[in-house]
Every structure is written in structure tokens, then in C-alpha cells.
Design a protein around this motif. Sequence first.
Motif, short mmCIF file in Angstrom:
data_model
loop_
_atom_site.label_atom_id
_atom_site.label_comp_id
_atom_site.label_asym_id
_atom_site.label_seq_id
_atom_site.Cartn_x
_atom_site.Cartn_y
_atom_site.Cartn_z
N LYS A 1 -0.70 -6.63 2.55
CA LYS A 1 -0.41 -6.73 3.98
C LYS A 1 0.19 -5.40 4.41
O LYS A 1 1.23 -4.99 3.93
CB LYS A 1 0.56 -7.88 4.24
CG LYS A 1 0.99 -8.03 5.66
CD LYS A 1 -0.13 -8.54 6.53
CE LYS A 1 0.40 -8.80 7.93
NZ LYS A 1 -0.59 -8.76 8.94
N ALA A 2 -0.49 -4.71 5.30
CA ALA A 2 -0.04 -3.39 5.72
C ALA A 2 -0.22 -3.24 7.22
O ALA A 2 -1.27 -3.58 7.77
CB ALA A 2 -0.80 -2.31 5.00
N ILE B 1 -0.79 9.35 1.07
CA ILE B 1 -1.09 9.24 2.49
C ILE B 1 -1.52 10.64 2.90
O ILE B 1 -0.82 11.62 2.64
CB ILE B 1 0.12 8.76 3.31
CG1 ILE B 1 0.52 7.35 2.86
CG2 ILE B 1 -0.19 8.79 4.80
CD1 ILE B 1 1.75 6.80 3.53
N PRO B 2 -2.69 10.76 3.53
CA PRO B 2 -3.20 12.11 3.82
C PRO B 2 -2.32 12.88 4.79
O PRO B 2 -1.72 12.31 5.70
CB PRO B 2 -4.57 11.84 4.44
CG PRO B 2 -4.51 10.45 4.94
CD PRO B 2 -3.55 9.72 4.05
N GLY B 3 -2.26 14.18 4.58
CA GLY B 3 -1.55 15.07 5.49
C GLY B 3 -2.40 15.41 6.70
O GLY B 3 -1.91 15.93 7.68
N ALA C 1 -5.12 -2.95 5.53
CA ALA C 1 -5.79 -3.01 4.23
C ALA C 1 -7.22 -3.50 4.35
O ALA C 1 -8.08 -3.14 3.54
CB ALA C 1 -5.00 -3.90 3.27
N LYS C 2 -7.51 -4.31 5.34
CA LYS C 2 -8.87 -4.83 5.53
C LYS C 2 -9.83 -3.77 6.07
O LYS C 2 -11.03 -3.96 6.06
CB LYS C 2 -8.86 -6.04 6.44
CG LYS C 2 -8.27 -7.26 5.77
CD LYS C 2 -8.43 -8.49 6.61
CE LYS C 2 -7.87 -9.68 5.85
NZ LYS C 2 -7.95 -10.90 6.64
N GLU D 1 -4.43 5.46 -0.01
CA GLU D 1 -4.76 5.01 -1.37
C GLU D 1 -3.82 3.89 -1.79
O GLU D 1 -2.62 3.94 -1.54
CB GLU D 1 -4.63 6.17 -2.35
CG GLU D 1 -5.69 7.23 -2.20
CD GLU D 1 -5.53 8.35 -3.22
OE1 GLU D 1 -4.88 8.12 -4.25
OE2 GLU D 1 -6.03 9.44 -2.95
N GLY D 2 -4.36 2.88 -2.43
CA GLY D 2 -3.56 1.76 -2.90
C GLY D 2 -3.32 0.71 -1.83
O GLY D 2 -2.72 -0.32 -2.10
#
Length: 92
Positions: free
Chosen positions: A35-36, A9-11, A55-56, A27-28
Amino acid sequence: SSPVAIGEIPGGFSPNGDNINDSFVIEGVTGTDKKAEVYIYNRWGHLVYKNLDFAKETNGWDGRPNSGVVVGNKDAYVPDGTYYYCVKVEGA
């Protein structure tokens, strides 16, 4: 359910149109069928972005608010600053 492995997860990111780190991408998760849920808050704790199916978003978050009070142009990016996020990923 078991925990889901996700990538970095970007900083930080800089949505300024230079094609370098212009989007908040997980990422991922981004561009997958997982589902996120993603919630992003400004430094005062106000929700500025909410996506129940992140995610979409194949390009991730572009820095434009979609929740809360938007001051000025609704297509403008959130101001430079520190933002906090909550990510909830379901499934494997």
C-alpha cells in the motif's frame, strides 16, 4: 508498524517517449502489493499528481497530471522542471 524497505526513488525522469526513464518508478513498490501513496508537487507547491494506491501502477507515473489545475490538453505532460514528492508506504 515497522518501516518498509523500498528501493531507489529516481532523482529524475524524462517522459518523452524514447523508452529511457519515461516513467517515475519506485523500486520495491511499483508493481507490488504494498500500500503506497504518492503525491507529486510542482515548484510552487501545487499538487499535480496523486495516487493512493501507487503500487498498482505497474508502469509508474507517466508525467501526466491528475490533480490541481490543468492548463491546456488534459493528456499533456507536466512541463519540464523541478517537482517534489511525498511517498507513504504501509505494510511489510
